[in-house]
Design an enzyme around this catalytic site. Structure first.
Site, short mmCIF file in Angstrom:
data_model
loop_
_atom_site.label_atom_id
_atom_site.label_comp_id
_atom_site.label_asym_id
_atom_site.label_seq_id
_atom_site.Cartn_x
_atom_site.Cartn_y
_atom_site.Cartn_z
N LYS A 13 -8.61 17.69 30.14
CA LYS A 13 -8.98 18.48 32.02
C LYS A 13 -10.33 17.61 31.61
CE LYS A 13 -7.47 21.80 30.21
NZ LYS A 13 -7.45 21.96 28.52
N ARG A 86 -5.19 30.39 33.36
CA ARG A 86 -4.95 30.13 32.08
C ARG A 86 -3.82 31.73 32.11
NH1 ARG A 86 -9.08 27.69 29.78
NH2 ARG A 86 -8.74 26.98 27.31
N ARG A 125 -14.32 15.92 19.45
CA ARG A 125 -15.78 16.05 19.74
C ARG A 125 -17.01 16.73 19.81
NH1 ARG A 125 -12.72 19.83 24.70
NH2 ARG A 125 -12.56 20.71 22.08
N ARG A 158 -18.23 22.14 19.07
CA ARG A 158 -17.64 23.24 19.24
C ARG A 158 -17.18 24.41 18.40
NH1 ARG A 158 -14.10 22.47 24.77
NH2 ARG A 158 -12.80 24.45 24.24
N ARG A 169 -5.29 28.05 19.53
CA ARG A 169 -5.68 27.81 20.78
C ARG A 169 -4.16 26.54 21.87
NH1 ARG A 169 -10.86 24.34 21.29
NH2 ARG A 169 -10.77 23.70 22.84
P1 AP5 Z 1 -11.75 17.16 26.77
O1 AP5 Z 1 -11.68 16.49 28.29
O2 AP5 Z 1 -12.88 17.89 26.37
O3 AP5 Z 1 -10.20 17.46 26.92
P2 AP5 Z 1 -10.51 19.28 27.73
O4 AP5 Z 1 -8.20 19.41 27.80
O5 AP5 Z 1 -10.92 19.81 28.45
O6 AP5 Z 1 -9.84 20.17 26.14
P3 AP5 Z 1 -10.46 21.51 25.59
O7 AP5 Z 1 -10.48 21.95 24.28
O8 AP5 Z 1 -11.81 21.47 26.28
O9 AP5 Z 1 -9.53 21.94 26.39
P4 AP5 Z 1 -9.53 23.97 25.95
O10 AP5 Z 1 -8.44 24.30 27.71
O11 AP5 Z 1 -9.17 24.25 25.20
O12 AP5 Z 1 -10.90 24.71 26.43
P5 AP5 Z 1 -11.74 25.18 27.44
O13 AP5 Z 1 -13.03 25.01 27.49
O14 AP5 Z 1 -11.23 25.63 28.98
O15 AP5 Z 1 -11.30 15.76 26.24
C1 AP5 Z 1 -11.23 16.67 24.46
C2 AP5 Z 1 -11.91 15.16 23.46
O16 AP5 Z 1 -11.17 13.75 23.62
C3 AP5 Z 1 -13.14 14.90 24.73
O17 AP5 Z 1 -14.42 14.03 23.07
C4 AP5 Z 1 -13.11 13.48 24.96
O18 AP5 Z 1 -14.09 12.40 25.30
C5 AP5 Z 1 -12.48 12.93 24.44
N1 AP5 Z 1 -10.92 12.61 25.08
C6 AP5 Z 1 -10.75 12.84 26.51
N2 AP5 Z 1 -9.38 12.07 27.27
C7 AP5 Z 1 -9.90 11.14 26.03
C8 AP5 Z 1 -8.36 9.74 25.87
N3 AP5 Z 1 -8.19 9.78 27.33
N4 AP5 Z 1 -8.94 8.72 24.55
C9 AP5 Z 1 -9.07 9.22 24.04
N5 AP5 Z 1 -10.58 10.87 24.33
C10 AP5 Z 1 -9.94 11.37 25.47
O19 AP5 Z 1 -11.90 26.99 26.91
C11 AP5 Z 1 -12.27 27.32 25.94
C12 AP5 Z 1 -12.04 28.88 25.14
O20 AP5 Z 1 -12.84 29.28 26.27
C13 AP5 Z 1 -10.40 28.97 25.67
O21 AP5 Z 1 -10.00 29.16 23.98
C14 AP5 Z 1 -10.85 30.85 26.26
O22 AP5 Z 1 -10.91 31.54 24.95
C15 AP5 Z 1 -12.20 30.70 26.87
N6 AP5 Z 1 -11.29 30.60 28.36
C16 AP5 Z 1 -11.54 29.83 29.11
N7 AP5 Z 1 -11.49 29.66 30.26
C17 AP5 Z 1 -10.54 30.63 30.04
C18 AP5 Z 1 -9.28 31.73 30.93
N8 AP5 Z 1 -9.49 30.94 32.00
N9 AP5 Z 1 -8.78 32.98 31.03
C19 AP5 Z 1 -9.42 33.31 29.44
N10 AP5 Z 1 -10.07 32.13 28.67
C20 AP5 Z 1 -10.50 31.43 29.02
#
Ligand code: AP5
Length: 213
Positions: A13, A86, A125, A158, A169
């Site tokens: 994402k 979310r 990552r 991270r 997660r």
């Molecule tokens: P990346 O692009 O970082 O993937 P992502 O889907 O953004 O993954 P996240 O782990 O960041 O998502 P998340 O929703 O768990 O975390 P968030 O930060 O929102 O890619 C991942 C890896 O794969 C990278 O190394 C990238 O290079 C690689 N990659 C990407 N595309 C690729 C491809 N096509 N091929 C190969 N490799 C690829 O949330 C973190 C925490 O914050 C949550 O757990 C929660 O505690 C809190 N939080 C955040 N938002 C909220 C909310 N709205 N409500 C409540 N809690 C929240």
């Protein structure tokens, strides 16, 4: 245009949202990035959020909505919502905030990736602690191990990317966030599915195609 990117942790994402926002001149609103910045700055909000994030749990809705309101106060041609909403209350609140701006969600894009690939992606990552650039030791490594190509600073893992936390997660995503696909289908925003298990550029091409861009 206002687009919600949905998908499990590691689906891409952030990667896709960044490319989409940059190409269209939109704002990418990542609640995960906002929370990590608050943790980095040592604010009280960051300290509260960290407890939830490190456990793989969701941060309370009111904390998230306060941050989102602040971003939406700055007008933009379009928003890419990444990792937000979310929960159903977050989705309903976002609809209300956008309605106040005479806007709405134009599309939700679900990025699909098999679980075993997600766990490998997340464990590989590495992010730059300084400029925020994201790498992957398996799929997109930096030229020099653990050093950011862009700014030369150190890459870090991270805190919530351990395998056990990623599994939690994933469960939280299935329980609390995946039902939003149904929410958007019932509330009139077109929902598109994109196969995220392909090279980054191919996924981006499909994302833009589904949005008619
Ligand atoms: P990346 O692009 O970082 O993937 P992502 O889907 O953004 O993954 P996240 O782990 O960041 O998502 P998340 O929703 O768990 O975390 P968030 O930060 O929102 O890619 C991942 C890896 O794969 C990278 O190394 C990238 O290079 C690689 N990659 C990407 N595309 C690729 C491809 N096509 N091929 C190969 N490799 C690829 O949330 C973190 C925490 O914050 C949550 O757990 C929660 O505690 C809190 N939080 C955040 N938002 C909220 C909310 N709205 N409500 C409540 N809690 C929240």
């Amino acid at each position: 245009m206002n687009v919600v990117l949905l998908g499990p942790p590691g689906a891409g994402k952030g990667t896709q949202g960044e490319l989409l926002a940059r190409s269209q001149g939109w704002v990418r609103l990542s609640t995960g990035d906002l929370l990590r910045e608050a943790v980095r700055q040592g604010t009280s909000l960051g300290a509260e959020a960290r407890r939830y994030m490190d456990a793989g749990e969701l941060v309370p809705d009111e904390v998230i909505l306060g941050m989102v309101r602040e971003v939406l106060e700055r007008p933009a041609a379009g928003y890419v919502f990444d990792g937000f909403p979310r929960t159903r209350p977050q989705a309903e609140a976002l609809d209300g905030l956008l309605a106040d701006l005479r806007r709405g969600i134009d599309a939700a894009v679900v990025v699909d990736v098999p679980d075993d690939v997600l766990v490998k992606r997340v464990s590989g990552r590495r992010s730059c602690g300084s400029c925020g650039a994201v790498y992957n030791i398996y799929y997109n490594p930096p030229a020099t191990a653990d050093v950011c190509d862009r700014c030369g600073n150190a890459l870090v893992e991270r805190a919530d990317d351990s395998e056990a936390t990623v599994r939690r997660r994933l469960d939280v995503y299935r329980e609390q966030t995946e039902p939003l696909i149904d929410y958007y289908e019932k509330n009139g925003a077109p929902v598109a599915y994109v196969d995220g298990n392909r090279p980054v550029e191919a996924v981006q091409h499909s994302v833009r195609e589904t949005l008619g861009l």
